[in-house]
Design a protein around this motif. Structure first.
Motif, short mmCIF file in Angstrom:
data_model
loop_
_atom_site.label_atom_id
_atom_site.label_comp_id
_atom_site.label_asym_id
_atom_site.label_seq_id
_atom_site.Cartn_x
_atom_site.Cartn_y
_atom_site.Cartn_z
N LEU A 49 10.25 31.76 14.21
CA LEU A 49 10.59 32.49 12.99
C LEU A 49 9.34 32.88 12.22
O LEU A 49 9.20 34.02 11.76
CB LEU A 49 11.51 31.63 12.11
CG LEU A 49 11.89 32.21 10.75
CD1 LEU A 49 12.67 33.50 10.91
CD2 LEU A 49 12.69 31.18 9.95
N VAL A 50 8.39 31.93 12.10
CA VAL A 50 7.15 32.20 11.36
C VAL A 50 6.34 33.30 12.06
O VAL A 50 5.87 34.25 11.41
CB VAL A 50 6.32 30.91 11.24
CG1 VAL A 50 4.92 31.22 10.72
CG2 VAL A 50 7.01 29.93 10.30
N TRP A 58 2.31 42.41 9.86
CA TRP A 58 1.20 43.19 10.41
C TRP A 58 1.67 44.58 10.84
O TRP A 58 0.93 45.56 10.71
CB TRP A 58 0.59 42.46 11.60
CG TRP A 58 -0.27 41.30 11.18
CD1 TRP A 58 -0.86 41.10 9.96
CD2 TRP A 58 -0.65 40.18 11.99
NE1 TRP A 58 -1.56 39.93 9.94
CE2 TRP A 58 -1.47 39.33 11.18
CE3 TRP A 58 -0.40 39.80 13.30
CZ2 TRP A 58 -2.01 38.16 11.65
CZ3 TRP A 58 -0.94 38.62 13.78
CH2 TRP A 58 -1.74 37.81 12.96
N PHE A 59 2.89 44.67 11.34
CA PHE A 59 3.41 45.97 11.79
C PHE A 59 3.57 46.95 10.63
O PHE A 59 3.24 48.13 10.75
CB PHE A 59 4.76 45.76 12.49
CG PHE A 59 5.41 47.04 12.94
CD1 PHE A 59 4.87 47.80 13.97
CD2 PHE A 59 6.57 47.49 12.32
CE1 PHE A 59 5.46 48.98 14.38
CE2 PHE A 59 7.18 48.66 12.72
CZ PHE A 59 6.62 49.41 13.75
N VAL A 60 4.06 46.48 9.48
CA VAL A 60 4.30 47.40 8.36
C VAL A 60 3.07 47.61 7.49
O VAL A 60 2.96 48.62 6.79
CB VAL A 60 5.48 46.93 7.48
CG1 VAL A 60 6.76 46.86 8.29
CG2 VAL A 60 5.20 45.59 6.82
N ALA A 351 0.04 37.62 5.45
CA ALA A 351 0.98 37.14 6.47
C ALA A 351 1.58 35.79 6.10
O ALA A 351 2.75 35.52 6.42
CB ALA A 351 0.26 37.05 7.82
N ALA A 352 0.81 34.94 5.41
CA ALA A 352 1.34 33.62 5.02
C ALA A 352 2.51 33.77 4.05
O ALA A 352 3.52 33.06 4.17
CB ALA A 352 0.22 32.79 4.39
N ASP A 356 6.40 32.71 4.50
CA ASP A 356 7.08 31.90 3.48
C ASP A 356 8.39 32.56 3.04
O ASP A 356 9.41 31.89 2.87
CB ASP A 356 6.15 31.72 2.28
CG ASP A 356 6.79 30.89 1.18
OD1 ASP A 356 7.08 29.71 1.42
OD2 ASP A 356 7.02 31.43 0.08
N LEU A 357 8.37 33.89 2.90
CA LEU A 357 9.57 34.62 2.51
C LEU A 357 10.65 34.52 3.60
O LEU A 357 11.83 34.35 3.30
CB LEU A 357 9.23 36.09 2.24
CG LEU A 357 10.36 37.00 1.77
CD1 LEU A 357 10.96 36.50 0.48
CD2 LEU A 357 9.85 38.43 1.62
N ALA A 358 10.22 34.60 4.87
CA ALA A 358 11.18 34.51 5.97
C ALA A 358 11.81 33.13 6.06
O ALA A 358 13.00 33.00 6.34
CB ALA A 358 10.49 34.85 7.29
N VAL A 359 11.04 32.08 5.78
CA VAL A 359 11.53 30.72 5.92
C VAL A 359 12.33 30.28 4.70
O VAL A 359 13.41 29.70 4.82
CB VAL A 359 10.35 29.75 6.16
CG1 VAL A 359 10.83 28.30 6.13
CG2 VAL A 359 9.68 30.06 7.50
#
Length: 447
Positions: A49-50, A58-60, A351-352, A356-359
């Motif tokens: 997930l991370v 990185w893609f956007v 990216a960190a 954090d937002l995804a988790v």
């Protein structure tokens, strides 16, 4: 009395107990599988997930080789987790864990939804209008006005139809004022939410009922009113058999809005002429500059006096959504008459923070979720892009968002799909209290 409150709702209590049982089942599976790779399942899933979130960031936010690597990482991370499970024979453990946890979340949401008394917008009986005037955009929603025969049906019900000419842009607010001057006792729109807002402002100004016809592309406003989006002709039933709702109307810099006002990244993107023809391509080409490059613009806001600093994107909604996940897609606002603005601020610098937002979701420091009555947005620029109900505008700073409670009278059909109760965010303490018949704490109920 049994069933009179959250603690006395038998169905909700049963679902809460099933949620706790499924959650314990997930824990039991994990403990039993520790020797057979149970911790590896959890660790690999978390790492996947991370890494996926980092790849998306990185893609956007980057170009060239880094963007390509981000896309590959976003795809490879979940695929790698699945390959690891299959190679080590952990797929069955992972599947059982996912099923147990999925069942726990589903039962918890259902329990919390049932435990809350359903709050619907209050409707009052309404007399049929005698001189309704409806403004229709034949291009809206890919030609729904013609496809559903809205002009003919409206005229058969006694309405006067003002059909817009796609080749000659018109001032719909001025058309609405002319209709009022001509004796109209109802104004209505078959078109997008931006057009709806302009005419709704005129209706509110003259305290006339307003009719929403779901002939736009997404019809978020119609959806939150409980109208039928699949067949806009059903909205016309309100002309003969309708009832009235009193709802709030948003105001941004003196302009009305019915759904949302966006500042920052999204507002910058929709300003571009090419956005209408190529939304995804335009967004991807602009994002690196808007997020990290020379085009970075940070927003400062005061939300009922509380400062919100250096935001990359800010969204203000006419009444709040239940959770940040509800803002896009098929998300709904459970009511439009609570008298509050919803505020969502996003600040992701690296990216960190993306991971954090995804988790952590709405608990992440990258996300600010608030409600307010007054929002003031400032910037180091004298003028900033603003997207009002999807329409691209520019407004001088500071830009002030407020709400006019109960300003708009909306005529709706008596027979309509309605607004389903949204799934509240899962808070396990509330689920535990519900399962064992404890009274809900006031602070938790209000949250």
């Amino acid at each position: 009395m049994e069933g009179s409150g959250p603690a006395g709702n038998p169905a909700a209590r049963l679902l809460a107990r099933l949620a706790l049982l499924a959650a314990l089942g997930s824990l039991a599976v994990l403990l039993l599988a520790i020797g057979d790779g149970g911790l590896k399942v959890v660790g690999a899933g978390f790492l996947g997930l991370v890494l996926c979130a980092v790849g998306v960031w990185w893609f956007v936010s980057r170009r060239g080789a880094v963007r390509l690597f981000g896309a590959l990482l976003a795809i490879a991370a979940p695929v790698g987790v699945l390959v690891l499970f299959a190679y080590d024979g952990l797929w069955l453990t992972a599947l059982i864990l996912c099923l147990c946890w999925g069942a726990a979340l589903a039962c918890a949401r259902a329990a919390l939804r049932r435990s809350r008394p359903k709050r619907s917008m209050r409707a009052v009986p309404a007399l049929p209008p005698k001189r309704p005037v409806l403004i229709m955009n034949p291009k809206s929603g890919g030609g729904k006005v013609g496809r559903f025969g809205l002009v003919e049906r409206a005229e058969a019900l006694g309405a006067r139809v003002v059909l817009l000419d796609p080749s000659a842009p018109a001032d719909v607010a001025e058309l609405a004022r002319e209709a009022v001057a001509g004796g109209a006792d109802l104004l209505g729109v078959a078109g997008g939410d931006g057009t709806q807002a302009l005419v709704a402002a005129v209706a509110a100004e003259h305290d006339l009922p307003f009719l929403v016809i779901s002939a736009g592309t997404r019809n978020h406003f119609a959806m939150d009113l409980g109208l039928d989006r699949s067949d806009p002709s059903r909205c016309l039933d309100a002309l003969t058999d309708g009832e009235e709702l009193r709802i709030d109307l948003g105001d941004v810099g003196g302009r009305a809005f019915v759904n949302t006002v966006s500042f920052g990244v999204y507002a910058d993107v929709v300003q571009r002429p090419e956005y209408r023809d190529d939304k995804a391509g335009t967004a991807l080409s602009l994002m690196p500059d808007l997020l990290l490059g020379e085009g970075v613009r940070r927003l400062e806001a005061r939300v009922d006096g509380t400062p919100l600093s250096s935001q990359q994107a800010l969204l203000v909604s006419n009444n709040p959504y239940v959770s940040p996940d509800e803002v896009s897609g098929a998300g709904r606002r459970p009511s439009l008459d609570d008298g509050e603005l919803g505020v969502l601020g996003i600040r992701v610098e690296d990216a960190a923070q993306a991971a954090d937002l995804a988790v952590r979701g709405s608990q992440s420091t990258a996300l600010s979720v608030l409600t307010a009555h007054h929002v003031e947005v400032t910037s180091d620029a004298e003028e900033i892009p603003v997207a009002v109900d999807g329409e691209a505008l520019r407004m001088p700073t500071p830009v002030v968002c407020t709400l006019r409670p109960g300003a708009l009278r909306v005529l709706v059909p008596r027979d309509r799909p309605g607004v389903p109760a949204p799934a509240p965010p899962v808070r396990w303490r509330r689920v535990f209290d519900l399962a064992f018949g404890r009274a809900e704490r006031p602070a938790e109920a209000s949250s």
